[in-house]
Each structure stands twice: as structure tokens, then as C-alpha cells.
Write a protein that holds these residues in place. Structure first.
Motif, mmCIF file in Angstrom:
data_model
loop_
_atom_site.group_PDB
_atom_site.id
_atom_site.type_symbol
_atom_site.label_atom_id
_atom_site.label_comp_id
_atom_site.label_asym_id
_atom_site.label_seq_id
_atom_site.Cartn_x
_atom_site.Cartn_y
_atom_site.Cartn_z
ATOM 1 N N LEU A 1 37.643 39.363 37.132
ATOM 2 C CA LEU A 1 39.191 38.607 36.546
ATOM 3 C C LEU A 1 40.163 39.381 36.764
ATOM 4 N N PRO A 2 40.951 40.648 36.812
ATOM 5 C CA PRO A 2 41.485 41.181 37.014
ATOM 6 C C PRO A 2 42.966 41.245 38.852
ATOM 7 N N SER A 3 41.474 41.321 38.996
ATOM 8 C CA SER A 3 42.078 40.638 41.282
ATOM 9 C C SER A 3 41.900 39.116 41.011
ATOM 10 N N SER A 4 41.393 38.474 40.662
ATOM 11 C CA SER A 4 41.165 36.965 40.560
ATOM 12 C C SER A 4 42.960 36.365 39.834
ATOM 13 N N LEU A 5 43.181 36.922 38.976
ATOM 14 C CA LEU A 5 44.708 36.621 38.103
ATOM 15 C C LEU A 5 45.805 37.346 39.324
ATOM 16 N N ASN A 6 45.596 38.207 39.902
ATOM 17 C CA ASN A 6 46.017 38.537 41.073
ATOM 18 C C ASN A 6 46.482 38.331 41.766
ATOM 19 N N ARG A 7 45.211 37.397 42.785
ATOM 20 C CA ARG A 7 45.725 36.607 43.960
ATOM 21 C C ARG A 7 45.927 35.465 43.071
ATOM 22 N N ALA A 8 46.296 34.765 42.072
ATOM 23 C CA ALA A 8 47.070 34.098 41.903
ATOM 24 C C ALA A 8 48.511 34.301 41.196
ATOM 25 N N LEU A 9 49.279 35.564 41.374
ATOM 26 C CA LEU A 9 50.255 36.042 41.032
ATOM 27 C C LEU A 9 50.776 36.219 42.844
#
Length: 190
Positions: free
Chosen positions: A72-80
Motif C-alpha cells: 500500500l505505501p509504495s503504491s500510494l507513493n506511485r500515485a502521488l
């Protein structure tokens, strides 16, 4: 450029929950947003089919398919890394937003420039779709510090968002910069 960038990651949530989450964003009364959905389970073909179908029907949706599970954290960072909005709103694939959520949050941040972050109350929904009591996660600075320390920090996740984060998209940086920001936030909460 959209005013709000909504970021969400999906993994193996039930498809009906994903549909409800996505529909609750698409049915917002505030419509000037982009919706970035990261598929963190590329081997689950149902995710690919569902997300691509939504993206083909609504141009506000951008789908990012991870090559492998990143968490989750890395996926959200990709979106950011690809947001274009003035504000960033977080959404989970098992949540449902009320139709006027973005309008309230946008209006608040636009009229209270001294704030850089805002959130909402929450209501829990059980497995039978029964809506529970309203839950307030934090309202004052001290309460928010407690929420960050007792929930987010203990979960050791690399992001700290409280529904809507005001951001300068020109200085959003890469995933490492976002992780440093989360570390700063957790240090401030101590």
C-alpha cells in the motif's frame, strides 16, 4: 488541471466493495478531480478488467498497474508521483465517501488557508452493510498527534494522510521525498 487528485490502491478487496468505493468518488457533487487508482495485484485479472472498464467510461480515472505487488505505501507513493491537483484526497478500496465530501473539504481548505490538512468523521459499515455510529478520529492538534502515533505509526506505514492533504504539486518530489515527509510528520507527532 484538476483541483483535487484522488489516490487509491486496490489489491484483493471484494469487487463489490471496489465498485462502491469508485462509484462514491465518481458521484461526488464536486466534480473537478482526477482519480488515480493503482492496481497492486496485477495477477488478479478481475482488478484489471474492472479498473480498465471504469477508466474507459470516465476520463477522470487514470489506472496504474504495478508490475508486481509493492504494498500500500509504495503504491500510494506511485500515485502521488503523478498527481496534478492542488489537493490530494485519500481513498481506500473498502471505503464509501458521502457525495458532498470533496465539496466540504475543498471549501474548508480554500477558506482556511492556515490549514494544510483536513479530514472527516467516519462511520463503520459491517459485513451486512449496516452503518454504525459516527467515529471522530481527531479534531484538535493534540488529538491528531495521538491518532498518528497510536494508529498510523504503530502500523508502520510510510504515508500519513488524513483524507485530504494540501500539496504543492510543483514540489511533490519522488517516493523517497514523500517517505521523508511521512517521517517528519510522525516525528512531529511524538
Amino acid at each position: 488541471m484538476p483541483l483535487i487528485s484522488v489516490i487509491m490502491s486496490v489489491y484483493s478487496e471484494p469487487l463489490e466493495w471496489m465498485r462502491q468505493a469508485i462509484d462514491s468518488i465518481l458521484n461526488q457533487t464536486f466534480t473537478d478531480f482526477e482519480f488515480i487508482i493503482v492496481n497492486d495485484n496485477p495477477l488478479r485479472l478481475e482488478n484489471v478488467t474492472l479498473l480498465n472498464s471504469y477508466a474507459s467510461e470516465d476520463k477522470r480515472i487514470r489506472v496504474v498497474h504495478n508490475e508486481k505487488n509493492l504494498g500500500l505505501p509504495s503504491s500510494l507513493n506511485r500515485a502521488l508521483e503523478i498527481v496534478k491537483g492542488k489537493y490530494v484526497a485519500r481513498m481506500d478500496a473498502d471505503d464509501i465517501s458521502l457525495p458532498d465530501r470533496f465539496q466540504y473539504q475543498y471549501d474548508f481548505l480554500e477558506t482556511h488557508l492556515e490549514y494544510g490538512i483536513c479530514g472527516t468523521y467516519a462511520r463503520f459499515i459491517d459485513e451486512h452493510s449496516k452503518v454504525g455510529l459516527k467515529v471522530r478520529l481527531g479534531h484538535t492538534n493534540d488529538e491528531l498527534k495521538k491518532v498518528i502515533m497510536n494508529y498510523y505509526y504503530k502500523e508502520q506505514i510510510e504515508y500519513v494522510f488524513y483524507d485530504t492533504l494540501k500539496t504543492d504539486t510543483a514540489n511533490i518530489g519522488n517516493g523517497e521525498e514523500i517517505k521523508r515527509t511521512a517521517t517528519i510528520l510522525s516525528n512531529l507527532a511524538q
